[in-house]
Design a protein around this motif. Structure first.
Motif, short mmCIF file in Angstrom:
data_model
loop_
_atom_site.label_atom_id
_atom_site.label_comp_id
_atom_site.label_asym_id
_atom_site.label_seq_id
_atom_site.Cartn_x
_atom_site.Cartn_y
_atom_site.Cartn_z
N UNK A 323 2.91 -28.85 -4.96
CA UNK A 323 2.98 -28.77 -6.19
C UNK A 323 3.54 -27.81 -6.86
N UNK A 324 3.99 -27.79 -7.76
CA UNK A 324 4.54 -26.23 -9.24
C UNK A 324 3.04 -25.93 -9.57
N UNK A 325 3.09 -24.69 -9.51
CA UNK A 325 1.70 -23.74 -9.46
C UNK A 325 1.28 -22.79 -11.11
N UNK A 326 0.45 -23.04 -11.50
CA UNK A 326 -0.01 -21.70 -12.57
C UNK A 326 -1.19 -21.16 -11.72
N UNK A 327 -0.86 -19.61 -12.41
CA UNK A 327 -2.00 -18.23 -11.66
C UNK A 327 -2.36 -17.73 -12.48
N UNK A 328 -3.13 -17.44 -13.29
CA UNK A 328 -3.91 -16.66 -14.14
C UNK A 328 -4.48 -15.37 -13.74
N UNK A 329 -4.05 -14.06 -14.09
CA UNK A 329 -4.99 -13.73 -13.85
C UNK A 329 -5.78 -12.30 -14.70
N UNK A 330 -7.19 -11.46 -15.06
CA UNK A 330 -7.32 -11.24 -15.83
C UNK A 330 -7.78 -9.72 -15.74
N UNK A 331 -7.33 -8.42 -15.66
CA UNK A 331 -7.83 -6.58 -15.48
C UNK A 331 -8.62 -6.77 -16.13
N UNK A 332 -9.63 -5.81 -15.21
CA UNK A 332 -10.40 -4.77 -15.98
C UNK A 332 -10.70 -3.20 -16.59
N UNK A 333 -9.82 -3.11 -15.65
CA UNK A 333 -10.37 -1.19 -15.39
C UNK A 333 -9.66 -1.04 -16.97
N UNK A 334 -9.32 -1.32 -17.47
CA UNK A 334 -8.95 -0.06 -19.05
C UNK A 334 -9.64 -0.51 -20.08
N UNK A 335 -10.55 -1.24 -19.56
CA UNK A 335 -11.45 -2.06 -20.85
C UNK A 335 -12.02 -0.46 -21.53
N UNK A 336 -12.43 -0.84 -22.71
CA UNK A 336 -12.65 0.31 -24.32
C UNK A 336 -14.16 0.23 -23.01
N UNK A 337 -14.93 1.93 -23.23
CA UNK A 337 -14.63 2.74 -23.69
C UNK A 337 -13.79 3.73 -23.09
N UNK A 338 -13.75 3.38 -22.07
CA UNK A 338 -12.97 4.92 -20.65
C UNK A 338 -12.88 4.78 -19.65
N UNK A 339 -12.81 3.23 -19.79
CA UNK A 339 -11.68 2.52 -18.35
C UNK A 339 -12.80 2.91 -17.53
N UNK A 340 -12.47 2.37 -16.29
CA UNK A 340 -13.18 2.79 -14.69
C UNK A 340 -12.32 3.61 -14.07
N UNK A 341 -12.97 4.11 -13.69
CA UNK A 341 -11.87 5.17 -12.02
C UNK A 341 -12.43 4.36 -11.51
N UNK A 342 -11.21 4.56 -10.24
CA UNK A 342 -11.34 3.27 -8.51
C UNK A 342 -11.15 4.82 -7.79
N UNK A 343 -11.07 4.43 -6.38
CA UNK A 343 -10.53 4.86 -5.37
C UNK A 343 -9.06 5.34 -5.83
N UNK A 344 -8.15 4.45 -5.91
CA UNK A 344 -6.92 4.56 -6.23
C UNK A 344 -6.36 5.76 -7.81
N UNK A 345 -7.38 5.72 -9.03
CA UNK A 345 -7.22 6.83 -9.40
C UNK A 345 -6.89 8.26 -9.37
N UNK A 346 -5.15 9.08 -9.76
CA UNK A 346 -5.36 10.26 -9.65
C UNK A 346 -5.86 11.04 -11.21
N UNK A 347 -6.14 12.69 -10.73
CA UNK A 347 -7.01 13.76 -11.52
C UNK A 347 -5.33 14.31 -12.48
N UNK A 348 -4.88 13.15 -12.96
CA UNK A 348 -3.28 14.22 -13.49
C UNK A 348 -3.14 14.80 -14.48
#
Length: 496
Positions: A323-348
């Motif tokens: 069958x055809x599909x719908x896939x939705x997703x919601x990210x969160x790391x850029x959430x106010x107020x300061x976001x989330x610094x994950x292991x992939x984030x660079x301090x550049x």
């Protein structure tokens, strides 16, 4: 109980309350968009369990501990004066603390516009009235008559937390010196990006569309979030009688899933999606299915790098179905107020939020590259949307603080991002620029991107941006549209 004790008790109560406000008001104005009163009212009226795991710590260190520390210092000073036999006028101290409390209570009322909640509550609980605006502009499903395509394309909708075209550099329509979103800029410039200018742009944000659940609901149902719940047989439902994008897809026999790294019940997101044929996989689901450790918890649940890994697994499973599909997703790391610094984030870059946005752009860029290398991509349309614009607070807005344009210009450019990749072939050359639109216009636009046709170029309060039909933003302007959609009307209540 003697008068002296009462004076001391209430004096201390006023002092503690006032001192807590001294710390709590700036803390609130820095950590929450308290000036967006409709948002705050409706969020507090919904399910708030599953909140950011750092909130409690922020409250404790933001104003609970400072208040306790100041009160202890106050008690020590009072004790030392007593030990030195210095007479204290209890009445004067009482009235001084009463004035202290009154002043900061007034500061609280003015800085958060507390009086406006009375008018919002009054509007929400008032008797619904018929709306000439809805009668003139709301397109029922029967009036729109969608013609379904023979070839049913898969649909991926990526809701990026607080993602704006403003994050780009000035050259591409943003407000920063450096481009925080080079990957999204590239995808926007090389694919379909509806914009109110000739550069990278997006849709207008206003009450009823400008926080996560409101952003998702308004984009999927072409109506605002205005107390959309009703109880049926003891169960709360959300816009049960509205015909949403996912209802259309269900009628076309789509398999539908939505993935998120937070808890689905926050803000009653589950009620809306599940009432309209979408199965949600949230942090609890992934834990129950042993895909995330049971004791794992960062930020709102788990970080986006893990969410993209889950999304690839979900899409591989969906692509193996007939069958055809719908896939939705919601990210969160850029959430106010300061976001989330994950292991992939660079301090550049020179602020945490800038680094988080750049990291989010890198991750979605890699995910989009992966999608385009899959066998099923040729029959798949991908839609990237900001769930809403960045939720700045009165004392905390990194966009206006660090953007290089004048504040007034920056505020006039604030939008949620929208990019459509691989729509049906005949739409790829459609005019995309110099269009003004809102979240309402996303649903009919996405359905047309899949090859569906409208007899009236829209549905609900939305108009397809692939058509020449005037959107309600273009017809009325943002202020008028917000005013008319934030009313308790009979036409909206029929959708519940």
């Amino acid at each position: 109980m003697n008068k002296k004790f009462l004076y001391i008790f209430f004096s201390d109560l006023f002092f503690i309350s006032a001192t807590s406000l001294v710390f709590a008001v700036p803390w609130g104005l820095k950590n929450y968009p308290l000036h967006l009163t409709w948002n705050v009212f409706f969020v507090l009226a919904s399910d708030t369990s599953g909140h950011d795991s750092g909130t409690a710590r922020s409250i404790i260190f933001g104003f609970v501990i400072p208040t306790i520390a100041v009160y202890l210092l106050y008690c020590i000073v009072r004790y030392l004066l007593y030990k030195k036999s210095i007479k204290i006028n209890i009445k004067k101290i009482f009235f001084a603390n009463l004035i202290y409390f009154s002043v900061f209570l007034l500061v609280l009322i003015c800085s958060t516009r507390l009086w406006s909640y009375f008018f919002i509550y009054k509007e929400v609980t008032s008797e619904p009235k018929s709306s000439a605006f809805y009668k003139e502009n709301f397109l029922n499903y029967d009036d729109s008559v969608i013609i379904v395509p023979e070839n049913k394309r898969n649909l991926i909708m990526i809701f990026l937390e607080s993602m704006e075209p403003c994050y780009s550099d000035v050259e591409h329509g943003g407000v920063f010196k450096e481009n925080l979103i080079p990957n999204l800029t590239k995808y926007g410039m090389n694919n379909i990006n509806f914009s109110d200018s000739d550069l990278l742009g997006g849709g207008f944000n206003f009450a009823g569309t400008s926080w996560t659940v409101a952003g998702i609901l308004s984009k999927m149902a072409a109506v605002p979030y205005f107390n959309p719940f009703k109880e049926y047989n003891g169960k709360l439902t959300c816009l049960k009688n509205a015909y949403t994008l996912n209802d259309y897809l269900a009628d076309q026999d789509y398999v539908q899933f939505f993935s998120m790294g937070s808890e689905k019940q926050f803000e009653n997101r589950d009620l809306f999606l599940e009432d309209h044929h979408v199965e949600i996989h949230d942090i609890k689901w992934y834990k129950e299915n042993k895909m995330i450790p049971e004791d794992y918890q960062v930020f709102w649940g788990f970080e986006d790098s893990k969410l993209y890994s889950m999304a690839k697994i979900e899409l591989e499973n969906l692509s193996n179905q007939s069958k055809p599909f719908f896939f939705g997703m919601l990210t969160v790391d850029t959430h106010f107020p300061y976001g989330y610094v994950c292991d992939e984030c660079k301090n550049e870059l020179d602020s945490q939020m800038k680094n988080v946005v750049r990291c989010a752009d890198n991750q979605v860029g890699k995910f989009l590259d992966w999608i385009q290398n899959q066998d099923w991509f040729s029959n798949t349309t991908v839609v990237i949307l900001g769930d809403h614009a960045y939720l700045d607070a009165p004392l905390n807005n990194f966009i206006t603080e660090q953007g290089i344009l004048p504040k007034k210009v920056i505020n006039s450019k604030r939008r949620f991002i929208n990019i459509i990749i691989n729509p049906v072939e005949e739409l790829k050359e459609i005019k995309q620029k110099n269009r003004c639109y809102s979240s309402f216009d996303i649903m009919p636009t996405v359905l047309e991107a899949l090859g569906n046709k409208f007899s009236k170029n829209g549905i609900g309060l939305g108009r397809s941006l692939f058509s020449d039909s005037e959107t309600l933003v273009e017809k009325y302007g943002v202020e008028k549209l917000e005013k008319e959609t934030m009313k308790n009307v009979i036409e909206y209540n029929k959708l519940k």
